[in-house]
Design an enzyme around this catalytic site. Structure first.
Site, short mmCIF file in Angstrom:
data_model
loop_
_atom_site.label_atom_id
_atom_site.label_comp_id
_atom_site.label_asym_id
_atom_site.label_seq_id
_atom_site.Cartn_x
_atom_site.Cartn_y
_atom_site.Cartn_z
CG HIS A 1 -0.39 0.02 2.56
ND1 HIS A 1 -0.14 -1.14 3.26
CD2 HIS A 1 0.01 1.05 3.36
CE1 HIS A 1 0.36 -0.83 4.44
NE2 HIS A 1 0.47 0.47 4.53
CG HIS B 1 3.74 4.47 5.48
ND1 HIS B 1 2.83 5.06 6.34
CD2 HIS B 1 3.25 3.22 5.24
CE1 HIS B 1 1.86 4.18 6.62
NE2 HIS B 1 2.09 3.08 5.97
CD GLU C 1 3.27 -0.56 7.20
OE1 GLU C 1 2.73 0.33 6.54
OE2 GLU C 1 2.63 -1.29 7.99
C1 LIG Z 1 -2.07 0.22 11.60
C2 LIG Z 1 -0.72 0.08 11.06
C3 LIG Z 1 -0.64 0.66 9.67
C4 LIG Z 1 -0.28 -0.44 8.67
O1 LIG Z 1 -0.14 -0.14 7.48
O2 LIG Z 1 -0.22 -1.62 9.11
C5 LIG Z 1 0.35 1.80 9.56
O3 LIG Z 1 0.91 2.09 8.53
S1 LIG Z 1 0.64 2.73 11.00
C6 LIG Z 1 1.39 4.26 10.34
C7 LIG Z 1 1.76 5.19 11.45
N1 LIG Z 1 2.91 4.71 12.16
C8 LIG Z 1 4.16 5.07 11.81
O4 LIG Z 1 4.38 5.87 10.90
C9 LIG Z 1 5.29 4.45 12.62
C10 LIG Z 1 6.66 4.82 12.06
N2 LIG Z 1 6.82 6.26 12.05
C11 LIG Z 1 7.51 6.90 13.05
O5 LIG Z 1 8.01 6.31 13.97
C12 LIG Z 1 7.60 8.40 12.90
O6 LIG Z 1 6.64 8.84 11.95
C13 LIG Z 1 9.00 8.89 12.43
C14 LIG Z 1 10.03 8.56 13.49
C15 LIG Z 1 9.38 8.27 11.11
C16 LIG Z 1 8.93 10.40 12.23
O7 LIG Z 1 8.29 10.95 13.35
P1 LIG Z 1 8.27 12.55 13.50
O8 LIG Z 1 7.79 13.19 12.23
O9 LIG Z 1 7.53 12.88 14.76
O10 LIG Z 1 9.81 12.80 13.72
P2 LIG Z 1 10.63 14.09 13.39
O11 LIG Z 1 9.75 15.28 13.34
O12 LIG Z 1 11.81 14.06 14.31
O13 LIG Z 1 11.16 13.78 11.89
C17 LIG Z 1 12.44 13.24 11.70
C18 LIG Z 1 12.83 13.55 10.28
O14 LIG Z 1 12.14 12.62 9.42
C19 LIG Z 1 11.31 13.33 8.52
N3 LIG Z 1 10.08 12.58 8.38
C20 LIG Z 1 9.18 12.30 9.33
N4 LIG Z 1 8.16 11.57 8.83
C21 LIG Z 1 8.44 11.40 7.52
C22 LIG Z 1 7.76 10.73 6.44
N5 LIG Z 1 6.59 10.12 6.65
N6 LIG Z 1 8.32 10.74 5.22
C23 LIG Z 1 9.51 11.36 5.02
N7 LIG Z 1 10.22 12.04 5.99
C24 LIG Z 1 9.66 12.03 7.23
C25 LIG Z 1 11.07 14.69 9.14
O15 LIG Z 1 10.79 15.64 8.13
C26 LIG Z 1 12.40 14.94 9.82
O16 LIG Z 1 13.33 15.34 8.85
P3 LIG Z 1 14.25 16.64 9.13
O17 LIG Z 1 15.04 16.84 7.88
O18 LIG Z 1 15.09 16.25 10.33
O19 LIG Z 1 13.28 17.76 9.43
CO LIG Z 2 0.89 1.36 6.49
#
Ligand SMILES: CC[C@H](C(=O)O)C(=O)SCCNC(=O)CCNC(=O)[C@H](O)C(C)(C)COP(=O)(O)OP(=O)(O)OC[C@H]1O[C@@H](n2cnc3c(N)ncnc32)[C@H](O)[C@@H]1OP(=O)(O)O
Ligand SMILES: [Co+2]
Length: 134
Positions: free
Chosen positions: A7, A79, A130
């Site tokens: 997905h 993602h 993912e």
């Molecule tokens: C029910 C489950 C379902 C499934 O399909 O089965 C799901 O998909 S659940 C989906 C939701 N869960 C998750 O996304 C878990 C994994 N994600 C995380 O742990 C966080 O989103 C994380 C750590 C990747 C980012 O969290 P956050 O944005 O709060 O962290 P920062 O602000 O410190 O960002 C760090 C750095 O990464 C860049 N960033 C964040 N998210 C993304 C993204 N989705 N795509 C690309 N880049 C991303 C962010 O811009 C920061 O970059 P920087 O240059 O340092 O500003």
């Molecule tokens: Co997902």
């Protein structure tokens, strides 16, 4: 290692509105909204002939998509989910290659009842990846 594209996830602030866009404007087949408290999101899946779109809305206080939506208030592609034959072997290989596996590296059960892992976007072309056990 990576197989089918399971997905593409789109994070939104308003899941009902996004669901209406995919159902009414785009004519897609949408699922019911399913709260996923363990993951801090509510999901709707749009079934396509060759993959799925996962619409995500934050659920609860510390949703992992909250800051993404602060940065992208209109929503955005959050993602990509690839299927792998053996998620533990994939994890070990990725760790061995220095990739950051999020959540402590332990797979959790995802939206399809299968183990999933997330890989840090900074290691994968700025894209949150993912992996889902096929
Ligand atoms: C029910 C489950 C379902 C499934 O399909 O089965 C799901 O998909 S659940 C989906 C939701 N869960 C998750 O996304 C878990 C994994 N994600 C995380 O742990 C966080 O989103 C994380 C750590 C990747 C980012 O969290 P956050 O944005 O709060 O962290 P920062 O602000 O410190 O960002 C760090 C750095 O990464 C860049 N960033 C964040 N998210 C993304 C993204 N989705 N795509 C690309 N880049 C991303 C962010 O811009 C920061 O970059 P920087 O240059 O340092 O500003
Ligand atoms: Co997902």
């Amino acid at each position: 290692m990576i197989g089918r594209l399971n997905h593409v996830a789109i994070a939104v602030k308003d899941l009902a509105a996004a669901t209406a866009v995919y159902r009414d404007t785009l004519g897609g087949r949408v699922s019911d909204a399913v709260p996923q408290p363990d993951h801090g999101v509510t999901t709707v899946f749009v079934e396509l002939p060759n993959t799925k779109i996962e619409l995500l809305e934050p659920l609860g206080e510390d949703s992992p998509i909250a800051r993404f939506l602060d940065r992208n208030p209109d929503g955005g592609i959050h993602h990509l989910c690839y299927e792998v034959e053996d998620i533990l072997a994939a994890r070990d290989r990725l760790i061995g290659e220095g990739a950051r596996v999020l959540g402590g590296g332990e797979p959790r059960i995802g939206a399809h009842g299968k183990p999933v892992l997330f890989l840090h976007p900074k290691d994968f072309c700025g894209t949150l990846v993912e992996l889902e056990q096929a």
